[in-house]
Write an enzyme that holds these catalytic residues in place. Structure first.
Site, PDB file in Angstrom:
ATOM      1  N   SER A 253      67.633  74.476  87.943  1.00  0.00           N
ATOM      2  CA  SER A 253      68.090  73.087  87.920  1.00  0.00           C
ATOM      3  C   SER A 253      67.633  72.378  89.188  1.00  0.00           C
ATOM      4  O   SER A 253      68.021  72.760  90.299  1.00  0.00           O
ATOM      5  CB  SER A 253      69.610  73.035  87.833  1.00  0.00           C
ATOM      6  OG  SER A 253      70.043  71.733  88.129  1.00  0.00           O
TER       7      SER A 253
ATOM      8  N   HIS B 273      65.065  72.557  84.439  1.00  0.00           N
ATOM      9  CA  HIS B 273      66.287  71.899  83.947  1.00  0.00           C
ATOM     10  C   HIS B 273      66.530  70.629  84.770  1.00  0.00           C
ATOM     11  O   HIS B 273      66.598  70.676  85.997  1.00  0.00           O
ATOM     12  CB  HIS B 273      67.459  72.873  84.078  1.00  0.00           C
ATOM     13  CG  HIS B 273      68.749  72.382  83.507  1.00  0.00           C
ATOM     14  ND1 HIS B 273      69.052  72.462  82.159  1.00  0.00           N
ATOM     15  CD2 HIS B 273      69.827  71.805  84.092  1.00  0.00           C
ATOM     16  CE1 HIS B 273      70.264  71.965  81.952  1.00  0.00           C
ATOM     17  NE2 HIS B 273      70.756  71.551  83.108  1.00  0.00           N
TER      18      HIS B 273
ATOM     19  N   ASP C  52      68.953  67.401  85.341  1.00  0.00           N
ATOM     20  CA  ASP C  52      70.321  66.907  85.117  1.00  0.00           C
ATOM     21  C   ASP C  52      70.382  65.397  85.321  1.00  0.00           C
ATOM     22  O   ASP C  52      70.250  64.906  86.443  1.00  0.00           O
ATOM     23  CB  ASP C  52      71.283  67.593  86.092  1.00  0.00           C
ATOM     24  CG  ASP C  52      71.519  69.043  85.720  1.00  0.00           C
ATOM     25  OD1 ASP C  52      71.946  69.300  84.581  1.00  0.00           O
ATOM     26  OD2 ASP C  52      71.263  69.921  86.572  1.00  0.00           O
TER      27      ASP C  52
ATOM     28  N   MET D 277      72.677  62.101  85.183  1.00  0.00           N
ATOM     29  CA  MET D 277      74.105  61.728  85.263  1.00  0.00           C
ATOM     30  C   MET D 277      74.234  60.234  85.489  1.00  0.00           C
ATOM     31  O   MET D 277      73.512  59.659  86.297  1.00  0.00           O
ATOM     32  CB  MET D 277      74.760  62.458  86.436  1.00  0.00           C
ATOM     33  CG  MET D 277      74.647  63.963  86.363  1.00  0.00           C
ATOM     34  SD  MET D 277      75.418  64.707  87.799  1.00  0.00           S
ATOM     35  CE  MET D 277      75.033  66.432  87.510  1.00  0.00           C
TER      36      MET D 277
ATOM     37  N   HIS E 114      69.053  67.567  80.468  1.00  0.00           N
ATOM     38  CA  HIS E 114      70.494  67.636  80.173  1.00  0.00           C
ATOM     39  C   HIS E 114      71.090  66.258  80.457  1.00  0.00           C
ATOM     40  O   HIS E 114      71.217  65.861  81.616  1.00  0.00           O
ATOM     41  CB  HIS E 114      71.087  68.727  81.081  1.00  0.00           C
ATOM     42  CG  HIS E 114      72.559  68.933  80.952  1.00  0.00           C
ATOM     43  ND1 HIS E 114      73.252  69.724  81.840  1.00  0.00           N
ATOM     44  CD2 HIS E 114      73.470  68.468  80.058  1.00  0.00           C
ATOM     45  CE1 HIS E 114      74.536  69.741  81.491  1.00  0.00           C
ATOM     46  NE2 HIS E 114      74.691  68.979  80.431  1.00  0.00           N
TER      47      HIS E 114
ATOM     48  N   MET F 288      73.909  63.912  80.839  1.00  0.00           N
ATOM     49  CA  MET F 288      75.352  63.741  81.063  1.00  0.00           C
ATOM     50  C   MET F 288      75.608  62.246  81.164  1.00  0.00           C
ATOM     51  O   MET F 288      75.915  61.709  82.243  1.00  0.00           O
ATOM     52  CB  MET F 288      75.768  64.503  82.327  1.00  0.00           C
ATOM     53  CG  MET F 288      75.844  66.007  82.103  1.00  0.00           C
ATOM     54  SD  MET F 288      75.812  66.952  83.625  1.00  0.00           S
ATOM     55  CE  MET F 288      74.043  67.049  83.880  1.00  0.00           C
TER      56      MET F 288
ATOM     57  N   MET G 270      78.687  74.720  78.986  1.00  0.00           N
ATOM     58  CA  MET G 270      78.919  74.491  80.418  1.00  0.00           C
ATOM     59  C   MET G 270      79.956  75.493  80.918  1.00  0.00           C
ATOM     60  O   MET G 270      81.040  75.612  80.343  1.00  0.00           O
ATOM     61  CB  MET G 270      79.455  73.074  80.668  1.00  0.00           C
ATOM     62  CG  MET G 270      78.462  71.944  80.441  1.00  0.00           C
ATOM     63  SD  MET G 270      76.975  72.023  81.436  1.00  0.00           S
ATOM     64  CE  MET G 270      77.635  72.071  83.108  1.00  0.00           C
TER      65      MET G 270
ATOM     66  N   GLY H 288      78.794  67.754  86.449  1.00  0.00           N
ATOM     67  CA  GLY H 288      78.800  66.709  87.473  1.00  0.00           C
ATOM     68  C   GLY H 288      78.205  67.144  88.795  1.00  0.00           C
ATOM     69  O   GLY H 288      77.597  66.334  89.490  1.00  0.00           O
ATOM     70  N   PHE H 289      78.368  68.411  89.139  1.00  0.00           N
ATOM     71  CA  PHE H 289      77.920  68.863  90.455  1.00  0.00           C
ATOM     72  C   PHE H 289      77.395  70.293  90.391  1.00  0.00           C
ATOM     73  O   PHE H 289      77.901  71.096  89.606  1.00  0.00           O
ATOM     74  CB  PHE H 289      79.080  68.805  91.463  1.00  0.00           C
ATOM     75  CG  PHE H 289      79.593  67.406  91.669  1.00  0.00           C
ATOM     76  CD1 PHE H 289      79.026  66.573  92.625  1.00  0.00           C
ATOM     77  CD2 PHE H 289      80.604  66.911  90.868  1.00  0.00           C
ATOM     78  CE1 PHE H 289      79.470  65.270  92.781  1.00  0.00           C
ATOM     79  CE2 PHE H 289      81.063  65.600  91.009  1.00  0.00           C
ATOM     80  CZ  PHE H 289      80.492  64.781  91.972  1.00  0.00           C
ATOM     81  N   GLY H 290      76.416  70.593  91.229  1.00  0.00           N
ATOM     82  CA  GLY H 290      75.956  71.962  91.400  1.00  0.00           C
ATOM     83  C   GLY H 290      76.893  72.699  92.345  1.00  0.00           C
ATOM     84  O   GLY H 290      77.779  72.102  92.971  1.00  0.00           O
ATOM     85  N   GLY H 291      76.696  74.008  92.420  1.00  0.00           N
ATOM     86  CA  GLY H 291      77.409  74.798  93.421  1.00  0.00           C
ATOM     87  C   GLY H 291      78.874  75.079  93.141  1.00  0.00           C
ATOM     88  O   GLY H 291      79.608  75.473  94.043  1.00  0.00           O
TER      89      GLY H 291
ATOM     90  N   ASP I 102      75.140  76.987  81.631  1.00  0.00           N
ATOM     91  CA  ASP I 102      74.853  76.156  82.809  1.00  0.00           C
ATOM     92  C   ASP I 102      76.106  76.055  83.674  1.00  0.00           C
ATOM     93  O   ASP I 102      77.143  75.563  83.216  1.00  0.00           O
ATOM     94  CB  ASP I 102      74.438  74.759  82.295  1.00  0.00           C
ATOM     95  CG  ASP I 102      74.032  73.792  83.398  1.00  0.00           C
ATOM     96  OD1 ASP I 102      73.977  74.184  84.571  1.00  0.00           O
ATOM     97  OD2 ASP I 102      73.762  72.614  83.041  1.00  0.00           O
TER      98      ASP I 102
ATOM     99  N   GLY J  34      77.281  77.805  87.797  1.00  0.00           N
ATOM    100  CA  GLY J  34      77.760  78.988  88.506  1.00  0.00           C
ATOM    101  C   GLY J  34      77.033  80.267  88.140  1.00  0.00           C
ATOM    102  O   GLY J  34      77.579  81.366  88.287  1.00  0.00           O
TER     103      GLY J  34
ATOM    104  N   GLY K  65      71.026  76.483  89.541  1.00  0.00           N
ATOM    105  CA  GLY K  65      70.661  75.548  90.593  1.00  0.00           C
ATOM    106  C   GLY K  65      70.757  76.213  91.947  1.00  0.00           C
ATOM    107  O   GLY K  65      69.748  76.612  92.541  1.00  0.00           O
ATOM    108  N   SER K  66      71.976  76.384  92.442  1.00  0.00           N
ATOM    109  CA  SER K  66      72.127  76.900  93.800  1.00  0.00           C
ATOM    110  C   SER K  66      71.644  78.332  93.944  1.00  0.00           C
ATOM    111  O   SER K  66      71.136  78.704  95.005  1.00  0.00           O
ATOM    112  CB  SER K  66      73.566  76.736  94.287  1.00  0.00           C
ATOM    113  OG  SER K  66      74.478  76.954  93.264  1.00  0.00           O
TER     114      SER K  66
HETATM  115  C1  DX5 Z   1      76.066  70.463  86.628  1.00  0.00           C
HETATM  116  C2  DX5 Z   1      74.679  70.655  86.128  1.00  0.00           C
HETATM  117  C3  DX5 Z   1      74.056  71.959  86.445  1.00  0.00           C
HETATM  118  C4  DX5 Z   1      73.971  72.282  87.919  1.00  0.00           C
HETATM  119  C5  DX5 Z   1      74.148  73.769  88.016  1.00  0.00           C
HETATM  120  O1  DX5 Z   1      76.661  69.406  85.969  1.00  0.00           O
HETATM  121  O2  DX5 Z   1      74.624  70.519  84.720  1.00  0.00           O
HETATM  122  O3  DX5 Z   1      72.769  72.080  85.827  1.00  0.00           O
HETATM  123  O4  DX5 Z   1      72.770  71.930  88.526  1.00  0.00           O
HETATM  124  O5  DX5 Z   1      74.218  74.133  89.359  1.00  0.00           O
HETATM  125  P1  DX5 Z   1      74.701  75.585  89.816  1.00  0.00           P
HETATM  126  O6  DX5 Z   1      73.739  76.574  89.197  1.00  0.00           O
HETATM  127  O7  DX5 Z   1      74.619  75.496  91.291  1.00  0.00           O
HETATM  128  O8  DX5 Z   1      76.089  75.761  89.280  1.00  0.00           O
HETATM  129 ZN    ZN Z   2      72.689  70.944  83.686  1.00  0.00          ZN
END
Ligand code: DX5
Ligand code: ZN
Length: 215
Positions: free
Chosen positions: A7, A30, A32, A34, A63, A65, A136, A141-144, A174, A176, A196-197
């Protein structure tokens, strides 16, 4: 075969081209999108997908959102997305249907996504008609964020629906995902992993991608 989709939400947007090259051993990219309404965060949109398409030949897994995504299917198809994924919670069923029909008309692959609160059965009206279902495992909404293990049952239930009704459909997870949680979701039936992270936070993203593949 397991596909890995890094991501770019966790990339450095000031060096996006470099960060796309850093994950070139992955299967998909990927992206994202938003809108600050469907989720509180605002990320990137059509112009970035257009630039990515010019820069890279990777499969662009977009993706969405965003509220009422049917409004933007043509724009993202024009920009060069390979797959568009809409959230079932982002519109009423006729709006979701219309978005999927627009994807069909444009020849892009069709995905539906579920927030953690949404039950597995919600995919049943669509499972025969889509190329991908995205579960999901964090609140979008957020990575990490931390992986939600309570989604594993849902992944297993959707795996059964896919095997029964549309075995070619991909089951993507998607949120964590790291080598430990990757093993859990693959055991539950996932075949496509967004990270992502775990990829961009690693000193060596290619090694991180390989570790997810082998999980
Ligand atoms: C969150 C995104 C994810 C995000 C995942 O809303 O849809 O794609 O980037 O990030 P990690 O892998 O860090 O949870
Ligand atoms: Zn995503």
């Amino acid at each position: 075969m397991i596909r890995i989709a890094p991501s770019i939400l966790s990339a450095d947007f000031a060096h996006l081209g470099r960060d796309v090259e850093r994950v070139s051993t992955a299967d998909w990219l990927h992206v994202d999108v938003m809108d600050g309404m469907f989720v509180s965060n605002i990320s990137i949109g059509v112009p970035v997908v257009k630039s990515l398409r010019k820069f890279s030949e990777m499969f662009l897994d977009v993706h969405l959102m965003i509220e009422k995504p049917v409004r933007y299917i043509d724009a993202f198809a024009d920009a060069g997305a390979d797959l568009l994924c809409v959230h079932l919670e982002a519109d009423m069923p006729p709006g979701i249907r219309a978005a999927l029909e627009a994807m069909d008309r444009r020849g892009v692959k069709k995905g539906i996504a579920l927030r953690p609160i949404t039950a597995a059965q919600a995919v049943l009206p669509y499972v025969k008609d889509v190329d991908l279902i995205l579960v999901m495992t964090v609140e979008p909404g957020f990575g990490g964020q931390k992986f939600m293990a309570d989604q594993l049952e849902k992944i297993a239930a959707i795996r059964q629906y896919i095997d029964q009704y549309n075995p070619d459909c991909r089951l993507e997870v998607d949120g964590g995902i790291d080598p430990t949680t990757a093993r859990q979701v693959v055991a539950a039936g996932a075949d496509t992993l967004v990270a992502g992270s775990a990829v961009y936070g690693a000193a060596d993203p290619a090694a991180a991608i390989q570790a997810l593949r082998e999980a």
